[in-house]
Enzyme design. Structure first.
Site, mmCIF file in Angstrom:
data_model
loop_
_atom_site.group_PDB
_atom_site.id
_atom_site.type_symbol
_atom_site.label_atom_id
_atom_site.label_comp_id
_atom_site.label_asym_id
_atom_site.label_seq_id
_atom_site.Cartn_x
_atom_site.Cartn_y
_atom_site.Cartn_z
ATOM 1 N N ASP A 9 -6.184 2.527 8.975
ATOM 2 C CA ASP A 9 -4.987 3.297 8.658
ATOM 3 C C ASP A 9 -5.406 4.580 7.958
ATOM 4 O OD1 ASP A 9 -2.061 3.653 8.399
ATOM 5 O OD2 ASP A 9 -2.435 3.463 6.258
ATOM 6 N N GLU A 151 0.852 6.433 -1.525
ATOM 7 C CA GLU A 151 -0.588 6.556 -1.754
ATOM 8 C C GLU A 151 -0.918 6.717 -3.241
ATOM 9 O OE1 GLU A 151 -3.361 6.412 0.195
ATOM 10 O OE2 GLU A 151 -2.128 5.723 1.853
ATOM 11 N N HIS A 185 3.360 2.619 5.861
ATOM 12 C CA HIS A 185 3.535 2.791 4.417
ATOM 13 C C HIS A 185 4.953 2.410 3.967
ATOM 14 C CE1 HIS A 185 -0.088 5.289 4.821
ATOM 15 N NE2 HIS A 185 -0.203 5.290 3.496
#
Length: 269
Positions: A9, A151, A185
């Site tokens: 990913d 993130e 995500h």
């Protein structure tokens, strides 16, 4: 040591697929690579995403995996066909599994899709949905603010709630009955997304269907793991390994170790 399923990913998003693989296929060993140093992939040119994906595949092939899973919607949309032609082992993406789940769950054939700029720009979901369900109406919205928040581990912060609410505004007046989380995500933000969209909209994550497809392919190839001991998973990332490890342990609910793999400077664009 048993052959592993290699999962890649642009960052931590593919861990949503890993979690489901661990649940459905607990004997399987996983090698994961998150390209956190170069995330997000969504705003990048297509050729760059293809190049990055090939670099990661080359790295993962050194471990002799039995399968590669591109657990990134942007990379799936832009690089899957090329990687399949390039790889000596089977390669799965996440768009078709997510599409199948949405088609099974929609009652009125009006489907929403949220994803990165690259995924939405590719039209991959619309094409996949309309190939099976020609009369379906698909409303797609790019949500570029969301991946960077995940993130950074900010998926439970007020900043994320505001970003989710504002990003989903174009879909609020559409009669969709299911919404594809077209980025791996986004399940990190599923509670917020569900709150904004309301109980009448079912959220579709590709993770469950992708794990099911992995199991099916391995079964037909006679490659399902048979060892009873706990598999030894390996995790790699190209950026901040401490943040990656923190997010991974929270999401997976287990202790893991993470190895950093630094790209040459010429490959970090």
């Amino acid at each position: 040591m048993q052959q592993a399923i290699a999962v890649l990913d642009s960052g931590v998003g593919g861990l949503t697929v890993v979690k489901e693989v661990m649940r459905q296929l607990p004997r399987e060993r996983i090698i994961y690579f998150g390209d956190t140093a170069r995330a997000p992939y969504g705003p990048r040119p297509s050729a760059e995403v293809v190049m990055f994906t090939k670099q990661i595949v080359d790295f993962l092939l050194e471990f002799n995996p039995k399968m590669i899973v591109i657990a990134c919607n942007t990379a799936t949309a832009l690089a899957l066909d090329e990687i399949r032609a390039y790889s000596p082992v089977p390669v799965l993406g996440v768009i078709h599994p997510g599409t199948r789940a949405a088609i099974k769950n929609t009652a009125n054939n009006v489907i929403g899709v949220i994803g990165t700029e690259g995924t939405i720009r590719s039209g991959a979901y619309e094409q996949a949905i309309n190939t099976v369900l020609p009369d379906a109406v698909v409303h797609s919205v790019a949500c570029p603010r969301l991946v960077p928040l995940v993130e950074k581990g900010l998926y439970s912060e007020t900043e994320s709630r505001i970003a989710v609410s504002e990003s989903l505004m174009p879909l609020k007046d559409k009669p969709i009955d299911c919404l594809i989380l077209g980025c791996t995500h986004y399940p990190f933000l599923s509670d917020m997304i569900s709150h904004v969209m309301g109980s009448g909209v079912k959220l579709i994550s590709s993770a469950d269907e992708t794990a099911r497809e992995i199991g099916t392919v391995l079964y037909h190839r006679g490659q399902l793991a048979e060892e009873d001991e706990r598999p030894n998973h390996q995790f790699f990332c190209s950026g901040d390994s401490h943040m990656f490890r923190k997010i991974a342990q929270q999401w997976l609910g287990q202790e893991i170790s993470v190895s950093s793999m630094t790209w040459p400077e010429t490959q970090i664009i």
